[in-house]
Write an enzyme that holds these catalytic residues in place. Structure first.
Site, short mmCIF file in Angstrom:
data_model
loop_
_atom_site.label_atom_id
_atom_site.label_comp_id
_atom_site.label_asym_id
_atom_site.label_seq_id
_atom_site.Cartn_x
_atom_site.Cartn_y
_atom_site.Cartn_z
N PRO A 85 59.86 -1.20 42.73
CA PRO A 85 58.61 -0.17 42.97
C PRO A 85 58.34 0.19 44.16
O PRO A 85 58.57 -0.66 45.35
CB PRO A 85 57.46 -1.01 42.43
CG PRO A 85 58.28 -2.25 41.57
CD PRO A 85 59.43 -2.52 42.03
N CYS A 86 58.16 1.38 44.46
CA CYS A 86 57.89 1.85 45.80
C CYS A 86 56.56 2.46 45.80
O CYS A 86 56.46 3.77 45.69
CB CYS A 86 59.19 2.87 46.16
SG CYS A 86 60.48 2.28 46.38
N GLN A 87 55.66 1.74 46.11
CA GLN A 87 54.21 2.19 46.03
C GLN A 87 53.73 3.48 46.78
O GLN A 87 52.99 4.33 46.61
CB GLN A 87 53.18 0.95 46.40
CG GLN A 87 51.72 1.22 45.99
CD GLN A 87 50.81 -0.04 45.97
OE1 GLN A 87 51.51 -1.09 45.99
NE2 GLN A 87 49.66 -0.02 46.10
#
Length: 365
Positions: A85-87
């Protein structure tokens, strides 16, 4: 005795596995997934209820290669897969999946560190397109020394996924470059109509008794008036002035034409997000019925099978939790295409004619 032409089994571990979208797709392609790992405990039930793989609740930052090696039997081709995940690139918060993870970029770096220490035969990573422009991606690529590497920005609607979702897909292999490339297109585009039209109709706030996930969020009287005034593919600019929200009356509001919109029957859906169950969060209005799409419809647009289980019988259906699991998932179909691509690559690299583990459920190419 003639030598068998069957390929060795491909065994995979799915990092950041979520509800199992990538795992389910890989399994459908013919790859054996041994385990899925995620920090979110809400992922356990859907992951294990639909996949013959172990769910491990653990922060990938805390994993070591020694933790993963037991999941790769001797003689199998090893595949390490995942979507870190790459918020910072996400429109919506990934609350619940990011509580224990520290720096967002550390997840990509941890993935790279596991590859460097474990040295699996195959690697695949799926992520947001914007990652390609960030220095962390170059750092990740540097961990793949000794691998043949290819990556591209994939338009999911060209692969039979009924939504306009763009994703970065990376493939890496120690077996060379032969056949190591994602297809640009596969068949005709699937539409919203082809995907969800056969589901029973619902009203806003209603739940279908035979499928608890086929549930639509409630709408206020104002939003009911708004959706009735909305046209498929249109915008809130189609409404009478008295229906406009305060944000629409500001100059900045004109940059958000897709909120409070209806989908179109005969086109792909917009990208599913963690808030795809909310009419005001994007073009998530049903094309015909006066409501937002149901959680089941969102899952089917993410190409989960209609019977994919997300909650135990009798458990409450929580929109925020399930919206997060569905919106964050790798579309099952994308996982299937990735798996078929890797199987074809292994076959090409070995001159074999087998079909992976021999349990593929359908053929893509």
């Amino acid at each position: 005795m003639e030598e068998s032409s069957a390929l060795p089994r491909i065994s995979a571990v799915d990092l950041f596995c979520g509800a199992g979208g990538l795992t389910h797709g890989l399994v459908r392609s013919g790859i054996t997934v041994r385990a899925g790992i995620d920090v979110d405990p809400a992922c356990r039930y859907p992951y294990e209820a639909n996949n013959s793989a172990e769910f491990i609740e653990k922060d990938v930052n805390e994993l070591s290669a020694a933790d993963l090696r037991p999941h790769f039997p001797d003689g199998d081709i090893s595949l390490l897969a995942g979507c870190a995940p790459c918020q910072p690139f996400s429109t919506y918060s990934r609350a619940g999946r990011s509580k224990k993870r520290g720096l967002d970029w550390q997840l990509v770096n941890s993935f790279g560190g596991l590859i460097r220490d474990l040295q699996p035969t195959l690697v695949t990573m799926e992520n947001v397109p914007q990652l390609a422009d960030h220095p962390v991606f170059q750092e990740f690529l540097s961990t793949l020394a000794g691998y043949a590497v290819t990556w591209s920005i994939v338009e999911c609607s060209k692969l039979g996924i009924p939504q306009t979702r763009r994703r970065l897909v990376l493939l890496a292999s120690k077996l060379g470059h032969e056949g190591l490339a994602m297809p640009e297109a596969l068949g005709s585009r699937r539409t919203v109509r082809q995907t969800i039209a056969k589901l029973p109709p619902l009203e806003a706030g209603q739940q279908y008794a035979a499928d608890p996930l086929h549930i639509a969020s409630s709408l206020s009287e104002t939003n009911l008036r708004r959706i009735r005034a909305s046209k498929p593919g249109g915008t809130w600019r189609d409404w009478d002035p008295e229906l406009l929200a305060e944000c629409h009356r500001k100059a900045t509001g004109t940059t958000y034409p897709s909120v409070y919109g209806r989908m179109e029957w005969d086109a792909p859906a917009p990208t599913m997000t963690t808030q795809c169950f909310g009419y005001g969060n994007g073009r998530f209005g049903h094309p015909e019925q006066d409501r937002a799409i149901s959680l089941r419809e969102a899952a089917m647009i993410q190409t989960f099978p209609r019977r994919y289980k997300f909650v135990k019988n009798g458990d409450p259906v929580r929109f925020n939790t399930l919206g997060r699991l569905i919106g964050n998932a790798v579309p099952v179909r994308l996982g299937e295409v990735i798996g078929k691509t890797l199987i074809a690559h292994v076959s090409a690299s070995r001159g074999a004619t087998g079909a992976g583990s021999g349990n593929a459920q359908n053929t893509l190419f």
